[in-house]
Structures are given as structure tokens and as C-alpha cells.
Scaffold this motif. Sequence first.
Motif, PDB file in Angstrom:
ATOM      1  N   SER A 210       0.810  -1.212   0.000  1.00 57.75           N
ATOM      2  CA  SER A 210       0.000   0.000   0.000  1.00 57.75           C
ATOM      3  C   SER A 210       0.845   1.265   0.000  1.00 57.75           C
ATOM      4  O   SER A 210       0.309   2.353  -0.062  1.00 57.75           O
ATOM      5  CB  SER A 210      -0.913   0.019   1.239  1.00 57.75           C
ATOM      6  N   THR A 211       2.164   1.104   0.085  1.00 61.43           N
ATOM      7  CA  THR A 211       3.028   2.274   0.134  1.00 61.43           C
ATOM      8  C   THR A 211       4.338   2.029  -0.611  1.00 61.43           C
ATOM      9  O   THR A 211       4.777   0.892  -0.790  1.00 61.43           O
ATOM     10  CB  THR A 211       3.378   2.644   1.596  1.00 61.43           C
ATOM     11  N   VAL A 212       4.941   3.132  -1.059  1.00 58.04           N
ATOM     12  CA  VAL A 212       6.260   3.119  -1.680  1.00 58.04           C
ATOM     13  C   VAL A 212       7.109   4.127  -0.909  1.00 58.04           C
ATOM     14  O   VAL A 212       6.613   5.172  -0.491  1.00 58.04           O
ATOM     15  CB  VAL A 212       6.188   3.516  -3.171  1.00 58.04           C
ATOM     16  N   CYS A 213       8.383   3.802  -0.691  1.00 56.85           N
ATOM     17  CA  CYS A 213       9.216   4.649   0.151  1.00 56.85           C
ATOM     18  C   CYS A 213      10.517   5.038  -0.552  1.00 56.85           C
ATOM     19  O   CYS A 213      11.141   4.215  -1.218  1.00 56.85           O
ATOM     20  CB  CYS A 213       9.532   3.910   1.452  1.00 56.85           C
ATOM     21  N   LEU A 214      10.896   6.296  -0.385  1.00 58.55           N
ATOM     22  CA  LEU A 214      12.172   6.813  -0.858  1.00 58.55           C
ATOM     23  C   LEU A 214      13.003   7.129   0.372  1.00 58.55           C
ATOM     24  O   LEU A 214      12.548   7.849   1.265  1.00 58.55           O
ATOM     25  CB  LEU A 214      11.960   8.085  -1.680  1.00 58.55           C
ATOM     26  N   GLY A 283      17.778  -0.097  -3.763  1.00 60.79           N
ATOM     27  CA  GLY A 283      18.551   0.238  -4.953  1.00 60.79           C
ATOM     28  C   GLY A 283      18.237   1.624  -5.459  1.00 60.79           C
ATOM     29  O   GLY A 283      17.108   2.106  -5.332  1.00 60.79           O
ATOM     30  N   PRO A 284      19.228   2.321  -6.052  1.00 56.32           N
ATOM     31  CA  PRO A 284      19.042   3.702  -6.498  1.00 56.32           C
ATOM     32  C   PRO A 284      18.428   3.835  -7.883  1.00 56.32           C
ATOM     33  O   PRO A 284      18.053   4.930  -8.289  1.00 56.32           O
ATOM     34  CB  PRO A 284      20.484   4.247  -6.494  1.00 56.32           C
ATOM     35  N   GLU A 285      18.293   2.721  -8.614  1.00 54.58           N
ATOM     36  CA  GLU A 285      17.907   2.817 -10.018  1.00 54.58           C
ATOM     37  C   GLU A 285      16.550   3.479 -10.232  1.00 54.58           C
ATOM     38  O   GLU A 285      16.367   4.259 -11.160  1.00 54.58           O
ATOM     39  CB  GLU A 285      17.901   1.417 -10.656  1.00 54.58           C
ATOM     40  N   ALA A 286      15.580   3.159  -9.378  1.00 58.37           N
ATOM     41  CA  ALA A 286      14.219   3.670  -9.583  1.00 58.37           C
ATOM     42  C   ALA A 286      13.932   4.912  -8.762  1.00 58.37           C
ATOM     43  O   ALA A 286      12.795   5.385  -8.717  1.00 58.37           O
ATOM     44  CB  ALA A 286      13.214   2.571  -9.225  1.00 58.37           C
ATOM     45  N   ALA A 287      14.949   5.465  -8.107  1.00 57.92           N
ATOM     46  CA  ALA A 287      14.716   6.548  -7.153  1.00 57.92           C
ATOM     47  C   ALA A 287      14.616   7.930  -7.782  1.00 57.92           C
ATOM     48  O   ALA A 287      13.962   8.818  -7.234  1.00 57.92           O
ATOM     49  CB  ALA A 287      15.827   6.557  -6.108  1.00 57.92           C
ATOM     50  N   ALA A 289      13.085   9.364 -10.336  1.00 63.25           N
ATOM     51  CA  ALA A 289      11.770   9.921 -10.680  1.00 63.25           C
ATOM     52  C   ALA A 289      11.025  10.357  -9.430  1.00 63.25           C
ATOM     53  O   ALA A 289      10.393  11.419  -9.399  1.00 63.25           O
ATOM     54  CB  ALA A 289      10.950   8.890 -11.453  1.00 63.25           C
ATOM     55  N   MET A 290      11.099   9.564  -8.363  1.00 64.17           N
ATOM     56  CA  MET A 290      10.409   9.917  -7.126  1.00 64.17           C
ATOM     57  C   MET A 290      11.073  11.115  -6.466  1.00 64.17           C
ATOM     58  O   MET A 290      10.395  11.949  -5.849  1.00 64.17           O
ATOM     59  CB  MET A 290      10.371   8.721  -6.176  1.00 64.17           C
ATOM     60  N   CYS A 291      12.382  11.244  -6.596  1.00 65.08           N
ATOM     61  CA  CYS A 291      13.087  12.425  -6.071  1.00 65.08           C
ATOM     62  C   CYS A 291      12.513  13.695  -6.687  1.00 65.08           C
ATOM     63  O   CYS A 291      12.303  14.703  -5.990  1.00 65.08           O
ATOM     64  CB  CYS A 291      14.574  12.331  -6.371  1.00 65.08           C
ATOM     65  N   GLU A 292      12.254  13.642  -7.960  1.00 67.94           N
ATOM     66  CA  GLU A 292      11.720  14.807  -8.668  1.00 67.94           C
ATOM     67  C   GLU A 292      10.315  15.147  -8.171  1.00 67.94           C
ATOM     68  O   GLU A 292       9.944  16.323  -8.063  1.00 67.94           O
ATOM     69  CB  GLU A 292      11.693  14.525 -10.175  1.00 67.94           C
ATOM     70  N   SER A 322      17.599   5.383  -2.247  1.00 70.31           N
ATOM     71  CA  SER A 322      16.969   4.186  -2.800  1.00 70.31           C
ATOM     72  C   SER A 322      15.455   4.227  -2.644  1.00 70.31           C
ATOM     73  O   SER A 322      14.909   4.934  -1.796  1.00 70.31           O
ATOM     74  CB  SER A 322      17.532   2.927  -2.125  1.00 70.31           C
ATOM     75  N   LYS A 323      14.808   3.466  -3.493  1.00 68.54           N
ATOM     76  CA  LYS A 323      13.352   3.349  -3.480  1.00 68.54           C
ATOM     77  C   LYS A 323      12.998   1.894  -3.186  1.00 68.54           C
ATOM     78  O   LYS A 323      13.631   0.973  -3.705  1.00 68.54           O
ATOM     79  CB  LYS A 323      12.782   3.768  -4.845  1.00 68.54           C
ATOM     80  N   VAL A 324      11.999   1.698  -2.341  1.00 72.31           N
ATOM     81  CA  VAL A 324      11.669   0.338  -1.926  1.00 72.31           C
ATOM     82  C   VAL A 324      10.165   0.188  -1.772  1.00 72.31           C
ATOM     83  O   VAL A 324       9.462   1.123  -1.402  1.00 72.31           O
ATOM     84  CB  VAL A 324      12.401  -0.010  -0.604  1.00 72.31           C
ATOM     85  N   MET A 325       9.674  -1.012  -2.086  1.00 70.97           N
ATOM     86  CA  MET A 325       8.270  -1.329  -1.875  1.00 70.97           C
ATOM     87  C   MET A 325       8.044  -1.644  -0.399  1.00 70.97           C
ATOM     88  O   MET A 325       8.918  -2.181   0.269  1.00 70.97           O
ATOM     89  CB  MET A 325       7.872  -2.568  -2.686  1.00 70.97           C
ATOM     90  N   LEU A 326       6.881  -1.306   0.103  1.00 70.50           N
ATOM     91  CA  LEU A 326       6.546  -1.599   1.497  1.00 70.50           C
ATOM     92  C   LEU A 326       5.366  -2.567   1.530  1.00 70.50           C
ATOM     93  O   LEU A 326       4.209  -2.159   1.607  1.00 70.50           O
ATOM     94  CB  LEU A 326       6.223  -0.305   2.248  1.00 70.50           C
TER      95      LEU A 326
END
Length: 486
Positions: A210-214, A283-287, A289-292, A322-326
Motif C-alpha cells: 500500500s506504500t512506496v518509500c524513498l 537500490g538507487p535505479e528507480a529513485a 523519478a520519485m526524487c523529482e 533508494s526506493k523500496v516497496m513496502l
Amino acid sequence: MEINPAVTFKHERKVMFAKRPKVLIIGAGLGGLTLGAILQKSDIPYEIFERAPEVKPLGSAMAFGASTAPMFKQLGIYDEFVALAKFNDSIQFCNEKRQTEYKMEFPSFPDGSFSSKMFGADGFIVARPMLYDLMLRQVPTDRIHMGKKVLSTKQGGNGVLLRCSDGTEYEGDILVGADGAYSAVRQSLYAELKKANRLPASDGLPLPFSTVCLVGQTRPLTAEEFPDIAKEKCQFINTLGGDRPYSWSTFTTSQATLCWAVVLYLDKESSKIHDSFRNSEWGPEAASAMCEQVKDFPVVSGGNKKLTIQDLINWTPKELISKVMLEEKVFETWYDCRTVLLGDACHKFNPAGGAGAVNAMHDAVTLGNYINALPHHPTAEEIAEAFKAYHEERIPWVQEAFDTSKIFRIMASKTIVGKIIRFCAKYMPASMQKKSAIRFNANRPQIAFLPKAEDKGSERPAPQPSLSAKTPVAEQSAASPPAQTI
């Protein structure tokens, strides 16, 4: 070694050399390393296998208190842990105008009792990379094998077999899956159980999230850059989004860095959009876009300077964002035959409650106690009985932690229910706060085969069945001459 589930052996321990079961641990995360550190204190042979080629210092901050203090003390690392951590006694909830809505002070109460007095230890915030490095140093380097991606596992009456993508194979007596939310060990085990029509339907469903975290951790900051850095206590600040489905947190550390996390709360539609990102590995690969997307969110710094998430991003090395699924789920099936699961592999919590790492470590303590108590040359049935005892001891605490994590996750959201929970927390009577704290800190497990850590808390810890699990005594081998008496 040929693993044949149909093959069983008649165990005549008196004619066999004393042999402890060899443990293969898959996953060098905090749970796997903790189990390794515990087994290192015993005479049980073990190896740890990690699919990543190298350790990356990723993650934000984590909270630890009385529930893990006994274990740290028994391992002889409590003082080092405290030196790496920062004392924490509150969470400050703010709005987007950088105004404090209320402050939750959880270790102390109006009657003068404190966490250390009640439970024997204080609460601390520690940067995840710092704790990870500490636990990594408790395991000899030759016991950890990096770059070992699991292709398949096989188990039977005479052992377990692990096959890796680099063509290597490893044999053992017990297989521990401590390899995260998308555990290869669990997937292999569940495939066997499903084929045999023994897998509960709920365990076959995809992991819900239900959440995504940076997350990230800045370089060391000065008090001029971030005034709260200079304060002696950890400044744990949670900011709630106004009209946007986000909350974000910052934590000051004893290394003068700032750990931070931005959480995106998903509804059914946004969950579908993010469903393609189904990788719980840091991992930093998907991060990027969310940073923006979050760069303009306001940050409370303790000073007059109006900082934003962009400032934190600028201060953070790119490889440490990094971006991670929760995901959130407690699986029904934790073991079968010689295979057992630990930590995120069998229960995945939303990190809002700070319970993930703590419960993985509690799993390691309990499982380590029961493995150590296995007889020499244990049968598959004896191993399965030990795993059953481990599951029965841990599942009530895990379910309670899972429910609490959901409450904290909702509490940090902008929903009506979240507002109600925050209101109740703000005006909760001291007596109820104290009762809640007692329950939250009741589980303080210890390692059964090490000298007990003194618990000076006025509130006694909850009963721990595995604490009575005793190290077996090797039976005299018939092939060995009897001991001579004088």
C-alpha cells in the motif's frame, strides 16, 4: 548428495560420532546476520549465502530499545551499539507549514517512570548502515559467501541441497530462508508444497502493498546547515502531507548525518501504476523519478532556514538514495521438513511501526535457541518439531507487531482514520500510555545458551519458552573406548 524425500535412516546415535546440524542461511540481511552471530557463539556449523555481489550501505534509520537490548548485551555489542545510536524519547508530528501539531513522548510518563527503569534499557535511533556494519562484524568473513543467487533448493530425509546460479552446490542439514520479502527459499518451498496440495490458499497470493518509500542518508552536516543536528537527543520528525498522499520523516544521528524517508500512500488505482515496480531490494535505479516528485516538500530543521527535501537530496550521495516497496503480509507457512523462514521471508511489516528489523532479530534468537537444542544427528522429524516450536512462540508476537505497524502506517496518513488515531494518541491518558508501553516492551528474548543479560526493569519480560531449550549432550559413541576412571 542425492536428496530423496522418501529415504529415511534409523538413527543410532550411540554408534555415530557427535555431529551438530549444519545450517545454510540464505540472505545476509539483518535477520540472517543476527542468526549467524548467534550460531557463532555455539558449536553449530553454518554458512551464509547472499545474492548481492557486495554490501551496500543503504537505508534510513531504525528504532531499537529494551526488546533487543538483552540480545545485544549477550553478544557483547551493546555498548558499541549505544555509541553508534542516538537517544530518542519522542516523535514530533508537523504539518506542511513546518508547525508542530503535537509531540508523542513514549519513554517517560507523568508518574516519573522511565523506559530504562521500567524495561531495563532506553530507546535509540540508529542509522541502518551503522547497525548493519556492526552485525556484519560479528560474523567471520569466511562464513559469508557473496554473489550466490539461489536457483533451487531440495530437501529430504537425509539433508538439504542448495544450487546457485554460478554452478556451485552446498549441502547441509537445515536451510534457513532469510532472503527478504521475495524470498527464493520461500518460493522454492511453496512450489513443493503446492505440488503436494499442502500450501494454504492465502500463501499463494501475491504480496499486497500500500506504500512506496524513498530513503536516504546525508553526508555529515553542520549545525549551521541543519540546526537540529547539534541537539543531544535524536530529533525524530514526521511531517504529514496536506492535500497530497505523502508523509516524510527525518532522524538526526550520532554521526551528524540526517536519515530521511518519504512515503507515498497508494490507493487502488495508484497501486496498479506502481505494480510494475515489484522489487523490494534497496537500490538507487528507480529513485530518481520519485526524487523529482517530492523535492519541494518542506522540511523542519530546527532553524529559520526553510529547507526542502531537495536540500536533503543534494546532501545525500546519489548511491545512498533508494526506493523500496513496502509490502504487508504475515504468511501462514513458515517451515516444512528441513526448511524454515525468518524475518521478511515469512512476515513483512510496513516500517511505520519500526518493527521489521526488531522482529527479524527476535526470530533469529528464538530459532537459534531451538536449533541449538536439537539432538546430535537430528532427524527431519526432530528438526520439523523444533521449527514448529519456533513458529508457535513467534507468531503471536509477529501478529501483534503486524497490527501495530498498520496502525502506525494509518496514523501517518492524511485519512480521516489517521486523524482520529492521531487525536486519540495526543489525548491518551497517561495510564493507557503506560499500559501500551508495557505491552510493547514485554517481549525481551534472550539467547538460551549464553550467560543471561541482567534485566533491571521493574516490569518483568514476558515468558519465553525457547529460553528453556537446552544444549544437547553428546552420547558416548560405541566405537569409542569408555572413559577411564582413576
